[in-house]
Design a protein around this motif. Structure first.
Motif, PDB file in Angstrom:
ATOM      1  N   LEU A   1       7.360   2.637   6.447  1.00 18.81           N
ATOM      2  CA  LEU A   1       6.651   3.074   5.479  1.00 18.81           C
ATOM      3  C   LEU A   1       7.568   3.326   4.121  1.00 18.81           C
ATOM      4  O   LEU A   1       7.448   3.259   2.868  1.00 18.81           O
ATOM      5  CB  LEU A   1       6.120   4.424   5.740  1.00 18.81           C
ATOM      6  CG  LEU A   1       4.977   4.290   6.864  1.00 18.81           C
ATOM      7  CD1 LEU A   1       4.600   5.750   7.604  1.00 18.81           C
ATOM      8  CD2 LEU A   1       3.861   3.630   6.210  1.00 18.81           C
ATOM      9  N   VAL A   2       9.070   3.716   4.589  1.00 19.36           N
ATOM     10  CA  VAL A   2       9.861   3.910   3.220  1.00 19.36           C
ATOM     11  C   VAL A   2      10.321   2.568   2.634  1.00 19.36           C
ATOM     12  O   VAL A   2      10.371   2.429   1.653  1.00 19.36           O
ATOM     13  CB  VAL A   2      11.412   4.551   3.910  1.00 19.36           C
ATOM     14  CG1 VAL A   2      12.225   4.377   3.071  1.00 19.36           C
ATOM     15  CG2 VAL A   2      10.848   5.870   4.366  1.00 19.36           C
ATOM     16  N   ALA A   3      10.187   1.417   3.395  1.00 17.65           N
ATOM     17  CA  ALA A   3      10.532   0.036   3.102  1.00 17.65           C
ATOM     18  C   ALA A   3       9.332  -0.238   2.092  1.00 17.65           C
ATOM     19  O   ALA A   3       9.453  -0.870   0.865  1.00 17.65           O
ATOM     20  CB  ALA A   3      10.706  -0.921   4.208  1.00 17.65           C
ATOM     21  N   MET A   4       8.104   0.007   2.358  1.00 14.74           N
ATOM     22  CA  MET A   4       6.806  -0.162   1.705  1.00 14.74           C
ATOM     23  C   MET A   4       6.911   0.632   0.224  1.00 14.74           C
ATOM     24  O   MET A   4       6.567  -0.201  -0.828  1.00 14.74           O
ATOM     25  CB  MET A   4       5.773   0.302   2.431  1.00 14.74           C
ATOM     26  CG  MET A   4       4.395  -0.043   1.694  1.00 14.74           C
ATOM     27  SD  MET A   4       2.903   0.228   2.492  1.00 14.74           S
ATOM     28  CE  MET A   4       2.856   2.111   2.605  1.00 14.74           C
ATOM     29  N   VAL A  27       1.580  -2.236   6.375  1.00 12.90           N
ATOM     30  CA  VAL A  27       2.279  -1.655   7.551  1.00 12.90           C
ATOM     31  C   VAL A  27       1.067  -1.460   8.284  1.00 12.90           C
ATOM     32  O   VAL A  27       0.450  -0.597   8.238  1.00 12.90           O
ATOM     33  CB  VAL A  27       3.047  -0.410   7.136  1.00 12.90           C
ATOM     34  CG1 VAL A  27       3.716   0.322   8.253  1.00 12.90           C
ATOM     35  CG2 VAL A  27       4.134  -0.834   5.908  1.00 12.90           C
ATOM     36  N   PRO A  28       1.144  -2.040   9.561  1.00 11.55           N
ATOM     37  CA  PRO A  28       0.023  -1.869  10.599  1.00 11.55           C
ATOM     38  C   PRO A  28       0.446  -0.391  11.167  1.00 11.55           C
ATOM     39  O   PRO A  28       1.394  -0.099  11.311  1.00 11.55           O
ATOM     40  CB  PRO A  28       0.067  -2.888  11.571  1.00 11.55           C
ATOM     41  CG  PRO A  28       1.367  -3.745  11.273  1.00 11.55           C
ATOM     42  CD  PRO A  28       1.972  -3.086   9.918  1.00 11.55           C
ATOM     43  N   ALA A  61      12.505  -6.848  12.903  1.00 12.45           N
ATOM     44  CA  ALA A  61      13.430  -6.641  12.006  1.00 12.45           C
ATOM     45  C   ALA A  61      14.474  -5.394  12.442  1.00 12.45           C
ATOM     46  O   ALA A  61      15.236  -5.087  11.735  1.00 12.45           O
ATOM     47  CB  ALA A  61      12.834  -6.557  10.820  1.00 12.45           C
ATOM     48  N   GLY A  62      13.921  -4.621  13.374  1.00  9.87           N
ATOM     49  CA  GLY A  62      14.782  -3.459  13.763  1.00  9.87           C
ATOM     50  C   GLY A  62      14.460  -2.274  12.842  1.00  9.87           C
ATOM     51  O   GLY A  62      15.304  -1.287  12.902  1.00  9.87           O
ATOM     52  N   VAL A  63      13.284  -2.222  12.518  1.00 13.59           N
ATOM     53  CA  VAL A  63      12.754  -0.875  11.915  1.00 13.59           C
ATOM     54  C   VAL A  63      11.514  -0.562  12.506  1.00 13.59           C
ATOM     55  O   VAL A  63      10.625  -1.094  12.887  1.00 13.59           O
ATOM     56  CB  VAL A  63      12.312  -1.570  10.435  1.00 13.59           C
ATOM     57  CG1 VAL A  63      11.840  -0.345   9.592  1.00 13.59           C
ATOM     58  CG2 VAL A  63      13.345  -2.385   9.734  1.00 13.59           C
TER      59      VAL A  63
END
Length: 187
Positions: free
Chosen positions: A147-150, A125-126, A139-141
């Protein structure tokens, strides 16, 4: 290089390029053997980072597969950034598209999911996302969502991708009274 050491440096210090420092907000290792998790990680994060054992025969092959793998000549780090057969490579094979040595290659799912070849994969996550004016990734995030996805990816869970946003640009209204002539008299 040691991929984790480089990623740790990117989190702590960043990389200066052209007078701008680029940092990572975070990264996580994930289980690349899951096709679904791999696809979602690529869809969310764009390019990933993997370390793998490189068969010498792959150095001259557009498609990297278990069927054309010879002896291992060393380790290599590449950036997967897509999946499916890439248009740049004439193949019916399916797998992960990787970038290396200035071109694209296709690593088949058989090679990708084999622990004989890939031995580490990272989702990043940059700190500064590749966002537009709306502040979200392609992707619309947004950053918090990344960070939640990570955290989900790190835990082996497939995060929910957002529904695609509708195109905010409406179709132009039809223009009346305009005639187009095609060769041969068609309209």
């Amino acid at each position: 290089c040691n991929i984790q050491a480089v990623l740790d440096h990117m989190v702590r210090t960043g990389l200066n390029a052209g007078g701008v420092t680029y940092k990572l907000r975070g990264y996580c290792a994930f289980d690349w053997r899951s096709k679904e998790l791999t696809k979602v990680a690529i869809a969310l994060g764009g390019a990933l980072s993997i370390g793998f054992n490189l068969p010498g025969s792959w150095m001259n092959a557009a498609v990297w597969d278990t069927s054309n793998a010879g002896g291992i000549v060393g380790g290599h780090d590449v950036s997967p950034g897509g999946y499916g057969p890439p248009a740049a490579i004439t193949t019916t094979a399916d797998g992960v598209v990787v970038s290396s040595w200035g071109r694209l290659y296709l690593m088949t799912w058989a090679a990708w999911t084999s622990s004989r070849y890939v031995d580490e994969a990272y989702f990043m996550v940059p700190d500064f996302l590749w966002t537009g004016i709306d502040g979200v990734s392609p992707a619309g995030v947004n950053l918090d969502g990344m960070l939640v996805a990570m955290a989900a990816i790190k835990g082996g869970q497939v995060p929910q991708l957002p529904d695609p946003a509708p195109d905010p640009t409406p179709d132009p209204p039809p223009v009346g009274g305009v005639r187009f002539s095609l060769p041969g008299g068609g309209l």
